[in-house]
Design a protein around this motif. Sequence first.
Motif, PDB file in Angstrom:
ATOM      1  N   ASP A 318      69.452  63.221 -44.552  1.00 58.90           N
ATOM      2  CA  ASP A 318      68.367  62.803 -43.656  1.00 58.90           C
ATOM      3  C   ASP A 318      68.370  61.282 -43.505  1.00 58.90           C
ATOM      4  O   ASP A 318      68.647  60.538 -44.455  1.00 58.90           O
ATOM      5  CB  ASP A 318      67.006  63.246 -44.200  1.00 58.90           C
ATOM      6  CG  ASP A 318      66.740  64.722 -43.992  1.00 58.90           C
ATOM      7  OD1 ASP A 318      67.488  65.357 -43.217  1.00 58.90           O
ATOM      8  OD2 ASP A 318      65.791  65.241 -44.615  1.00 58.90           O
ATOM      9  N   ARG A 319      68.047  60.837 -42.311  1.00 55.67           N
ATOM     10  CA  ARG A 319      68.043  59.403 -42.028  1.00 55.67           C
ATOM     11  C   ARG A 319      66.742  58.780 -42.529  1.00 55.67           C
ATOM     12  O   ARG A 319      65.644  59.312 -42.306  1.00 55.67           O
ATOM     13  CB  ARG A 319      68.210  59.167 -40.525  1.00 55.67           C
ATOM     14  CG  ARG A 319      68.420  57.725 -40.131  1.00 55.67           C
ATOM     15  CD  ARG A 319      69.006  57.639 -38.715  1.00 55.67           C
ATOM     16  NE  ARG A 319      69.170  56.251 -38.318  1.00 55.67           N
ATOM     17  CZ  ARG A 319      68.298  55.573 -37.591  1.00 55.67           C
ATOM     18  NH1 ARG A 319      67.183  56.176 -37.176  1.00 55.67           N
ATOM     19  NH2 ARG A 319      68.519  54.317 -37.275  1.00 55.67           N
ATOM     20  N   VAL A 320      66.883  57.625 -43.192  1.00 63.34           N
ATOM     21  CA  VAL A 320      65.749  56.883 -43.733  1.00 63.34           C
ATOM     22  C   VAL A 320      65.691  55.542 -43.018  1.00 63.34           C
ATOM     23  O   VAL A 320      66.643  54.762 -43.072  1.00 63.34           O
ATOM     24  CB  VAL A 320      65.913  56.626 -45.251  1.00 63.34           C
ATOM     25  CG1 VAL A 320      64.692  55.916 -45.814  1.00 63.34           C
ATOM     26  CG2 VAL A 320      66.190  57.923 -45.988  1.00 63.34           C
ATOM     27  N   VAL A 321      64.585  55.268 -42.340  1.00 61.73           N
ATOM     28  CA  VAL A 321      64.422  53.985 -41.657  1.00 61.73           C
ATOM     29  C   VAL A 321      63.538  53.081 -42.512  1.00 61.73           C
ATOM     30  O   VAL A 321      62.383  53.410 -42.789  1.00 61.73           O
ATOM     31  CB  VAL A 321      63.812  54.150 -40.254  1.00 61.73           C
ATOM     32  CG1 VAL A 321      63.597  52.774 -39.600  1.00 61.73           C
ATOM     33  CG2 VAL A 321      64.715  55.015 -39.388  1.00 61.73           C
ATOM     34  N   LEU A 322      64.109  51.951 -42.928  1.00 58.64           N
ATOM     35  CA  LEU A 322      63.322  50.992 -43.698  1.00 58.64           C
ATOM     36  C   LEU A 322      62.445  50.170 -42.775  1.00 58.64           C
ATOM     37  O   LEU A 322      61.242  50.045 -42.993  1.00 58.64           O
ATOM     38  CB  LEU A 322      64.239  50.076 -44.522  1.00 58.64           C
ATOM     39  CG  LEU A 322      64.799  50.663 -45.808  1.00 58.64           C
ATOM     40  CD1 LEU A 322      65.864  51.713 -45.504  1.00 58.64           C
ATOM     41  CD2 LEU A 322      65.365  49.575 -46.700  1.00 58.64           C
ATOM     42  N   TRP A 323      63.070  49.561 -41.750  1.00 56.26           N
ATOM     43  CA  TRP A 323      62.273  48.842 -40.766  1.00 56.26           C
ATOM     44  C   TRP A 323      62.943  48.914 -39.404  1.00 56.26           C
ATOM     45  O   TRP A 323      64.146  49.069 -39.281  1.00 56.26           O
ATOM     46  CB  TRP A 323      62.035  47.388 -41.169  1.00 56.26           C
ATOM     47  CG  TRP A 323      63.265  46.545 -41.380  1.00 56.26           C
ATOM     48  CD1 TRP A 323      64.059  45.965 -40.424  1.00 56.26           C
ATOM     49  CD2 TRP A 323      63.813  46.142 -42.639  1.00 56.26           C
ATOM     50  NE1 TRP A 323      65.066  45.240 -41.013  1.00 56.26           N
ATOM     51  CE2 TRP A 323      64.938  45.320 -42.368  1.00 56.26           C
ATOM     52  CE3 TRP A 323      63.451  46.389 -43.969  1.00 56.26           C
ATOM     53  CZ2 TRP A 323      65.716  44.762 -43.378  1.00 56.26           C
ATOM     54  CZ3 TRP A 323      64.230  45.825 -44.976  1.00 56.26           C
ATOM     55  CH2 TRP A 323      65.344  45.027 -44.678  1.00 56.26           C
ATOM     56  N   GLY A 324      62.101  48.839 -38.398  1.00 57.98           N
ATOM     57  CA  GLY A 324      62.547  48.901 -37.019  1.00 57.98           C
ATOM     58  C   GLY A 324      61.387  48.555 -36.118  1.00 57.98           C
ATOM     59  O   GLY A 324      60.609  47.648 -36.414  1.00 57.98           O
ATOM     60  N   ASP A 325      61.230  49.308 -35.023  1.00 63.04           N
ATOM     61  CA  ASP A 325      60.149  49.053 -34.076  1.00 63.04           C
ATOM     62  C   ASP A 325      58.964  49.949 -34.420  1.00 63.04           C
ATOM     63  O   ASP A 325      59.050  51.176 -34.289  1.00 63.04           O
ATOM     64  CB  ASP A 325      60.639  49.337 -32.657  1.00 63.04           C
ATOM     65  CG  ASP A 325      59.650  48.872 -31.598  1.00 63.04           C
ATOM     66  OD1 ASP A 325      58.474  48.645 -31.928  1.00 63.04           O
ATOM     67  OD2 ASP A 325      60.071  48.744 -30.426  1.00 63.04           O
TER      68      ASP A 325
END
Length: 361
Positions: A318-325
């Motif tokens: 699974d994809r883990v997003v730490l920071w983005g928009d």
Amino acid sequence: MREARIDLGALRSNLGILRSKVAPALVMGVVKADAYGHGAVPVARALEEEGVDWLGTADLGEALALRAAGIRTPLLAWLHGPDVDAAAAVEHGIDLGVSTIDQLELAAAAGATVQLKVDSGLARNGFPPSEALAAFSRAADHERNGRLRVRGIFSHLSNTSPADDDAQVALFGELVDTAREAGLTPELRHLASTQAALERTDARLDLVRLGIGLYGLAHSDDADPAARGLRPVMELSATVAAVRRVPAGTGMSYGYLDRTDRETTLALVPLGYADGVPRAASGKATVAIRGQVFRQVGRIAMDQFLVDVGDAPVEPGDRVVLWGDPVHGVPGAGDWARAAGTIGYEIVTRVGPRVPRVAAG
């Protein structure tokens, strides 16, 4: 497994928004420090395609790397040691920011084009006001004799308070007048980075240097880039490496900063402080997985950290997003900055080289 997605479409949009706000001033896109961690070459190329007027780097090596990649936009490099290779700057058409008499003499010996840095209040590099007249006079003598060209004069605001910046703007104006009295005719005066460019019309002058704003991040704690239509350019992510069901009372990572307060599932994320994830954010930051936001738990280690996902159906891969928009329901770089007690600039700039930058748009 690890990835920093670089949204060049957002970068292009940010440039357009900012350029419209500061017109008629020219715009320099600041791409120092590998474009604030976003990848200097693809960022510079996108800005060049959008017709940015100038690009700026801290040191000459960064500027030479852009020239080697085929970037032709005018370039200024401004931070040098005593042995700066002025001849290389001349060969590749790079303006040198000059802050000392020794640098001025090296530039003159090579026939360089320079922009003179003056210290208007940061006490860093630049000619201090007490030395400015002598420096300007020497530069004017070199220019009259065809040894160098003085294209500009610049400085940097502290962004401490309106009163402090008022004093710096006034001092810079006085120093420009002194330069003219010494016989210089600079075509570029620049003082403002993103914050002053947006907030102070009197600091825009001939050119503004846009850095953090181009990357869609806040220039100060109370700034709201999204309210101006700016979008974050970087999204840092990884894939879940493993999941483990653990009982209440389980200690997590080094030093047991946290212990589980219930039976829960821990997801292992293969990013750590070697990749730029701030250890100081341990136990305080959040990430997004499958559209949900979860707390990071335990000490952030060199290569990995843990996330408490409770009973959510999180799986390896699974994809883990730490920071983005944040508009997409993920944390922002500013969220991680607050968790770590730092600023968004540091969060994105410190992303390490083993994280591939994948640019699109």
